[in-house]
Design a protein around this motif. Structure first.
Motif, short mmCIF file in Angstrom:
data_model
loop_
_atom_site.label_atom_id
_atom_site.label_comp_id
_atom_site.label_asym_id
_atom_site.label_seq_id
_atom_site.Cartn_x
_atom_site.Cartn_y
_atom_site.Cartn_z
N GLU A 84 0.84 -1.21 0.00
CA GLU A 84 0.00 0.00 0.00
C GLU A 84 0.87 1.25 0.00
O GLU A 84 1.91 1.33 0.65
CB GLU A 84 -0.90 -0.01 1.23
CG GLU A 84 -1.91 1.13 1.26
CD GLU A 84 -2.80 1.09 2.48
OE1 GLU A 84 -3.61 2.03 2.65
OE2 GLU A 84 -2.68 0.12 3.27
N GLY A 85 0.45 2.23 -0.77
CA GLY A 85 1.11 3.53 -0.75
C GLY A 85 2.15 3.74 -1.82
O GLY A 85 2.71 4.84 -1.93
N VAL A 86 2.45 2.71 -2.63
CA VAL A 86 3.41 2.88 -3.72
C VAL A 86 2.78 2.42 -5.02
O VAL A 86 1.78 1.69 -5.02
CB VAL A 86 4.71 2.09 -3.47
CG1 VAL A 86 5.40 2.55 -2.19
CG2 VAL A 86 4.45 0.58 -3.44
N GLU A 87 3.35 2.84 -6.13
CA GLU A 87 2.94 2.39 -7.45
C GLU A 87 4.02 1.45 -7.98
O GLU A 87 5.16 1.87 -8.19
CB GLU A 87 2.75 3.57 -8.40
CG GLU A 87 1.62 4.51 -8.01
CD GLU A 87 1.49 5.65 -9.00
OE1 GLU A 87 1.28 5.36 -10.20
OE2 GLU A 87 1.61 6.81 -8.59
N ALA A 140 13.08 -8.43 -5.63
CA ALA A 140 13.90 -7.26 -5.29
C ALA A 140 13.05 -5.99 -5.32
O ALA A 140 13.19 -5.10 -4.45
CB ALA A 140 15.07 -7.14 -6.25
N ALA A 141 12.15 -5.89 -6.29
CA ALA A 141 11.28 -4.72 -6.38
C ALA A 141 10.34 -4.64 -5.18
O ALA A 141 10.07 -3.54 -4.66
CB ALA A 141 10.49 -4.75 -7.68
N LEU A 142 9.83 -5.79 -4.73
CA LEU A 142 8.99 -5.79 -3.53
C LEU A 142 9.76 -5.34 -2.30
O LEU A 142 9.24 -4.62 -1.44
CB LEU A 142 8.42 -7.19 -3.30
CG LEU A 142 7.22 -7.63 -4.13
CD1 LEU A 142 6.82 -9.06 -3.78
CD2 LEU A 142 6.03 -6.69 -3.92
N ASP A 143 11.01 -5.77 -2.21
CA ASP A 143 11.85 -5.34 -1.09
C ASP A 143 12.00 -3.81 -1.09
O ASP A 143 11.88 -3.16 -0.04
CB ASP A 143 13.22 -6.02 -1.20
CG ASP A 143 14.15 -5.63 -0.07
OD1 ASP A 143 13.73 -5.68 1.10
OD2 ASP A 143 15.30 -5.27 -0.36
N ASP A 162 10.82 6.63 -9.74
CA ASP A 162 11.72 6.73 -8.59
C ASP A 162 12.74 5.59 -8.53
O ASP A 162 13.88 5.81 -8.10
CB ASP A 162 10.89 6.76 -7.30
CG ASP A 162 9.99 7.98 -7.23
OD1 ASP A 162 10.52 9.10 -7.13
OD2 ASP A 162 8.76 7.82 -7.32
N TYR A 163 12.33 4.39 -8.95
CA TYR A 163 13.24 3.24 -8.88
C TYR A 163 13.08 2.39 -10.14
O TYR A 163 11.95 2.12 -10.57
CB TYR A 163 12.92 2.35 -7.67
CG TYR A 163 13.05 3.03 -6.33
CD1 TYR A 163 14.23 2.96 -5.59
CD2 TYR A 163 11.96 3.71 -5.78
CE1 TYR A 163 14.34 3.56 -4.35
CE2 TYR A 163 12.06 4.33 -4.54
CZ TYR A 163 13.24 4.24 -3.83
OH TYR A 163 13.34 4.84 -2.60
N TRP A 164 14.20 1.98 -10.68
CA TRP A 164 14.21 1.00 -11.77
C TRP A 164 14.99 -0.21 -11.28
O TRP A 164 16.14 -0.09 -10.83
CB TRP A 164 14.86 1.56 -13.02
CG TRP A 164 14.93 0.58 -14.16
CD1 TRP A 164 13.89 0.14 -14.92
CD2 TRP A 164 16.10 -0.09 -14.64
NE1 TRP A 164 14.34 -0.78 -15.86
CE2 TRP A 164 15.69 -0.94 -15.71
CE3 TRP A 164 17.44 -0.07 -14.29
CZ2 TRP A 164 16.58 -1.73 -16.41
CZ3 TRP A 164 18.34 -0.87 -14.99
CH2 TRP A 164 17.91 -1.69 -16.04
N VAL A 165 14.37 -1.41 -11.34
CA VAL A 165 14.95 -2.62 -10.75
C VAL A 165 15.21 -3.64 -11.85
O VAL A 165 14.32 -3.96 -12.64
CB VAL A 165 14.00 -3.23 -9.69
CG1 VAL A 165 14.67 -4.41 -8.98
CG2 VAL A 165 13.56 -2.17 -8.68
N ARG A 195 10.18 -0.52 1.51
CA ARG A 195 11.01 0.46 2.20
C ARG A 195 10.93 1.86 1.60
O ARG A 195 11.42 2.83 2.18
CB ARG A 195 12.48 0.01 2.15
CG ARG A 195 12.74 -1.34 2.81
CD ARG A 195 14.23 -1.66 2.85
NE ARG A 195 14.74 -2.28 1.63
CZ ARG A 195 15.62 -1.73 0.81
NH1 ARG A 195 16.05 -0.50 1.03
NH2 ARG A 195 16.06 -2.37 -0.25
N ALA A 196 10.34 1.97 0.42
CA ALA A 196 10.34 3.24 -0.30
C ALA A 196 9.37 4.24 0.32
O ALA A 196 8.37 3.85 0.94
CB ALA A 196 9.95 2.99 -1.76
N PRO A 197 9.64 5.53 0.16
CA PRO A 197 8.71 6.55 0.64
C PRO A 197 7.33 6.40 -0.01
O PRO A 197 7.21 5.92 -1.14
CB PRO A 197 9.38 7.86 0.22
CG PRO A 197 10.82 7.52 0.05
CD PRO A 197 10.85 6.11 -0.44
#
Length: 500
Positions: A26-29, A293-296, A171-174, A300-302
């Motif tokens: 919850e809270g991230v895309e 890895a993306a779930l990890d 924000d992140y590319w995994v 933790r992501a904002p």
């Protein structure tokens, strides 16, 4: 799709990016890029096309020249497609430990597959490819250090990502890494055009080469000079060979990786299974590992972060691997209960049910009886095989006969030659009358009825079939065949043991 393409090669790239709805915290895309939508089902279609087109442009690949490359499978499959479309012969070298599906796909596309011992790891298959290239003057694709791979990803994969997220920053590319072409090509472009995007590289937790800090030595041409001491066999096929590829080393030296995430093999399998069962997305173990890895990162992501994971290929490439080990081929207890909930079309159905009631025996014509007698008594064709063209049991016997060098007359009862006036059906009635068996195939040797597929396999395993043929002056090759039941379709379990 709004147009017809002139070649399969024009369909490489432009793969979809899909939002994860059920598995995302919850809270991230959280998004995934589905590289299985490439024509041969993996991200390596891009690299293969890029390498061949670059070699054509600079003249290092000439018309009709053989291409050779070492691969864990996906690059080889991509190269097989490109070479088939462009008319180049292809030879690939591959460690024997990689999945059987990959070998068959490459061979189906026309490539020659040379297996190398698993004990020699990825370094061994690369050394073999170089040896073959030097010996025969073939073009060596050199995927682990060829800049055409990253260049293709900068032009296509990275650009597709930037266009998809032009409304708000990514924000992140995994991504995991194997060759390093995807990692280098996309990271380079994102760092230049989207500098706020953090680059996350995933690797096996039991074979964390990048995290080890060991400096990989290279030969003058960029090929690895030694196997990495931290390498251990791991589950993620296509990830992390037993060395750090030159293209990955370039990314390390440029300091483009913001975080390394180790992934356990069990987590990779769980995530691949969850993507299939909860999102309807089919990917392989490497895709499951990248998603893990993306779930990890997502946990933790904002809040509000946007995260994209690369899913490099399709799960169908892993049917013979541990990823599918727990998937049953036969009905489990729950499925049997469902089957039993209605009365018909069940394996345990009573003979009194309408579907199982035996039809009255059919009476053959005299012409069919005569034709059958002629077929099985011809000394020129002592082995007569009554078959259906596309029956799996018939093909099992055909494979045994081919392996054993047994010549035979195939009477395909459903073939075009037997359709007129239902000649095949009439002959089948005569066959059932003579043998007492209504099933196909049925085999005769020297006029003697051997039986169907299982009886033929039993006769081979016991040596009786060889004795019958020897009596007719026919030789049988048995070396390397073992249990004839190994030729049966894989869905038949258990197989009978050899009786000899």
């Amino acid at each position: 799709m709004t147009k017809a393409f002139d070649s399969i090669l024009e369909t490489v790239g432009n793969t979809p990016i899909v939002r994860i709805t059920k598995l995302a915290p919850e809270g991230v895309e959280l998004f995934v890029k589905l590289e299985a939508f490439n024509p041969m089902g993996s991200v390596k279609d891009r690299l293969a096309l890029g390498i061949i087109e670059a070699a054509e442009a600079d003249g290092s690949l000439t018309p009709g020249q053989t291409v050779v490359e070492a691969t864990s499978g996906n690059t080889g499959i991509g190269l097989a497609m490109v070479c088939a479309a462009k008319g180049y012969p292809l030879v690939v070298t591959m460690a024997e430990s990689f999945s059987i599906e990959r070998r068959k796909l490459m061979r189906f596309l026309g490539a020659k597959v040379i297996l190398t011992p698993a004990s020699e790891k990825g370094s061994g298959m690369i050394a073999k490819a170089r040896e073959l290239a030097d010996k025969h003057g073939w073009f060596l694709a050199r995927q682990f250090e060829n800049e055409a791979g990253p260049d293709m990803h900068s032009r296509t994969t990275a650009q597709e990502i930037l266009e998809c997220f032009d409304d708000a920053p990514l924000d992140y590319w995994v991504s995991g890494f194997g060759t390093g072409g995807t990692l280098k090509g996309v990271a380079r472009k994102l760092k230049a055009d989207s500098p706020s995007t953090r680059i996350i590289a995933a690797e096996p937790d039991n074979s964390a080469l990048l995290a080890s800090g060991w400096c990989q030595p290279y030969n003058a041409d960029g090929s690895p000079a030694a196997s990495h001491p931290a390498f251990r066999p791991h589950l993620m096929q296509g990830w992390s060979p037993d060395f750090v590829p030159k293209l990955v080393d370039d990314v390390l030296r440029a300091d483009w990786i913001d975080e390394l995430v180790p992934v356990a093999g069990a987590d990779a399998m769980t995530c691949a299974q969850d993507l299939a069962r909860y999102e309807g997305i089919l990917c392989g173990t490497s895709g499951g590992a990248t998603f893990a890895a993306a779930l990890d990162i997502a946990r933790r992501a904002p809040r509000g972060s946007r995260i994209l994971a690369m899913l490099p290929d399709t799960g169908e490439r892993y049917l013979s691997t541990p990823l599918f080990a727990e998937i049953e081929e036969v009905m489990n207890a729950e499925e049997l209960d469902i089957a039993a909930s209605t009365p018909r079309f069940r394996f345990d159905a009573s003979a009194s049910t309408p579907a199982a009631q035996a039809a009255p025996p059919a009476v053959p014509t005299e012409a069919a009886r005569a034709e059958l007698a002629t077929l099985i008594s011809n000394p020129e064709t002592p082995v007569v095989f009554f078959a259906l063209e596309w029956c799996e049991f018939c093909w099992s016997v055909r494979k045994l006969f081919a392996a054993a060098g047994i010549e035979y007359l195939s009477v395909d009862l459903d073939g075009a030659a037997y359709r007129q006036d239902d000649r095949g059906g009439a002959l089948r009635k005569a066959l059932a009358e003579k043998t007492g068996a209504v099933t196909i195939p049925q085999i005769f040797i020297g006029g003697r009825h051997v039986g169907g597929a299982t009886e033929t396999f039993d006769a081979f395993n016991s040596g009786a079939l060889q004795e019958m043929l020897a009596g007719l002056g026919r030789q049988v090759h048995t070396e390397g065949i073992g249990n004839a039941y190994g030729f049966l379709p894989a869905w038949l379990h258990p197989r009978k043991p050899a009786s000899a």
